[in-house]
Motif scaffolding. Sequence first.
Motif, short mmCIF file in Angstrom:
data_model
loop_
_atom_site.label_atom_id
_atom_site.label_comp_id
_atom_site.label_asym_id
_atom_site.label_seq_id
_atom_site.Cartn_x
_atom_site.Cartn_y
_atom_site.Cartn_z
N ALA A 31 58.82 43.38 28.76
CA ALA A 31 59.56 43.91 27.62
C ALA A 31 58.63 44.63 26.66
N TYR A 32 57.46 44.06 26.40
CA TYR A 32 56.50 44.70 25.49
C TYR A 32 56.06 46.05 26.03
N LEU A 33 55.80 46.12 27.35
CA LEU A 33 55.35 47.37 27.95
C LEU A 33 56.50 48.33 28.26
N LYS A 34 57.74 47.85 28.05
CA LYS A 34 58.95 48.65 28.25
C LYS A 34 59.10 49.11 29.70
N VAL A 35 58.87 48.17 30.60
CA VAL A 35 59.07 48.41 32.03
C VAL A 35 59.80 47.21 32.62
N ARG A 36 60.33 47.38 33.82
CA ARG A 36 60.93 46.24 34.50
C ARG A 36 59.83 45.34 35.03
N LYS A 37 60.08 44.05 34.99
CA LYS A 37 59.10 43.07 35.44
C LYS A 37 58.64 43.37 36.87
N ARG A 38 59.57 43.69 37.75
CA ARG A 38 59.21 43.94 39.15
C ARG A 38 58.34 45.18 39.31
N ASP A 39 58.37 46.09 38.32
CA ASP A 39 57.52 47.28 38.39
C ASP A 39 56.06 46.97 38.06
N LEU A 40 55.82 45.84 37.41
CA LEU A 40 54.44 45.44 37.11
C LEU A 40 53.76 44.79 38.30
N ILE A 41 54.55 44.08 39.12
CA ILE A 41 54.00 43.38 40.28
C ILE A 41 53.44 44.42 41.26
N GLY A 42 52.18 44.20 41.65
CA GLY A 42 51.52 45.14 42.57
C GLY A 42 50.71 46.21 41.86
N SER A 43 50.82 46.27 40.54
CA SER A 43 50.07 47.27 39.77
C SER A 43 48.63 46.80 39.57
N PRO A 44 47.68 47.74 39.52
CA PRO A 44 46.31 47.36 39.16
C PRO A 44 46.26 46.87 37.71
N LEU A 45 45.38 45.93 37.44
CA LEU A 45 45.23 45.38 36.09
C LEU A 45 44.97 46.48 35.07
N GLU A 46 44.23 47.49 35.45
CA GLU A 46 43.91 48.57 34.52
C GLU A 46 45.16 49.33 34.06
N VAL A 47 46.21 49.31 34.86
CA VAL A 47 47.47 49.96 34.46
C VAL A 47 48.06 49.25 33.24
N LEU A 48 47.96 47.92 33.21
CA LEU A 48 48.44 47.18 32.04
C LEU A 48 47.66 47.58 30.80
N ALA A 49 46.36 47.70 30.93
CA ALA A 49 45.52 48.09 29.79
C ALA A 49 45.88 49.49 29.31
N GLN A 50 46.20 50.39 30.22
CA GLN A 50 46.55 51.76 29.84
C GLN A 50 47.90 51.83 29.14
N ARG A 51 48.84 50.98 29.55
CA ARG A 51 50.18 50.99 28.95
C ARG A 51 50.21 50.33 27.58
N ALA A 52 49.34 49.34 27.37
CA ALA A 52 49.30 48.64 26.08
C ALA A 52 48.55 49.49 25.06
N ARG A 53 48.86 49.24 23.79
CA ARG A 53 48.19 49.98 22.72
C ARG A 53 47.50 49.03 21.77
N GLY A 54 46.50 49.55 21.11
CA GLY A 54 45.80 48.76 20.09
C GLY A 54 45.01 47.63 20.69
N GLU A 55 44.88 46.58 19.92
CA GLU A 55 44.07 45.41 20.28
C GLU A 55 44.54 44.76 21.59
N ILE A 56 45.82 44.85 21.90
CA ILE A 56 46.36 44.21 23.10
C ILE A 56 45.75 44.79 24.36
N SER A 57 45.46 46.07 24.38
CA SER A 57 44.91 46.69 25.60
C SER A 57 43.58 46.07 26.00
N SER A 58 42.82 45.56 25.05
CA SER A 58 41.52 44.96 25.36
C SER A 58 41.67 43.61 26.07
N CYS A 59 42.85 43.03 26.07
CA CYS A 59 43.07 41.73 26.71
C CYS A 59 43.19 41.84 28.23
N PHE A 60 43.47 43.02 28.72
CA PHE A 60 43.70 43.16 30.15
C PHE A 60 42.43 43.58 30.87
#
Length: 89
Positions: A31-60
């Motif tokens: 919900a935070y990344l505004k994507v469907r949960k199933r679309d995150l499964i199989g994604s590289p971890l760096e994709v999460l960092a790219q989609r997040a903004r601000g301080e949150i991106s550093s967590c991935f």
Amino acid sequence: MDSAVSASFRTLVARVSPEDIVIYANGALAAYLKVRKRDLIGSPLEVLAQRARGEISSCFARPESGRASNHLVTDEEGRVFEAKSYSDG
């Protein structure tokens, strides 16, 4: 009671494989990344960092093998989240 203390926060959870591929993501993260949960499964971890903004991106970033990484972070809108990453390898 101080509103900053009583404010709730959401927990964003990602579990990653030894190859840094997302093998689990919770609904709050999707919900935070505004994507469907199933679309995150199989994604590289760096994709999460790219989609997040601000301080949150550093967590991935890859947590140490077999370890969890927990962070309390604030996004650009001032909302507080707990970001958790788990490594399977």
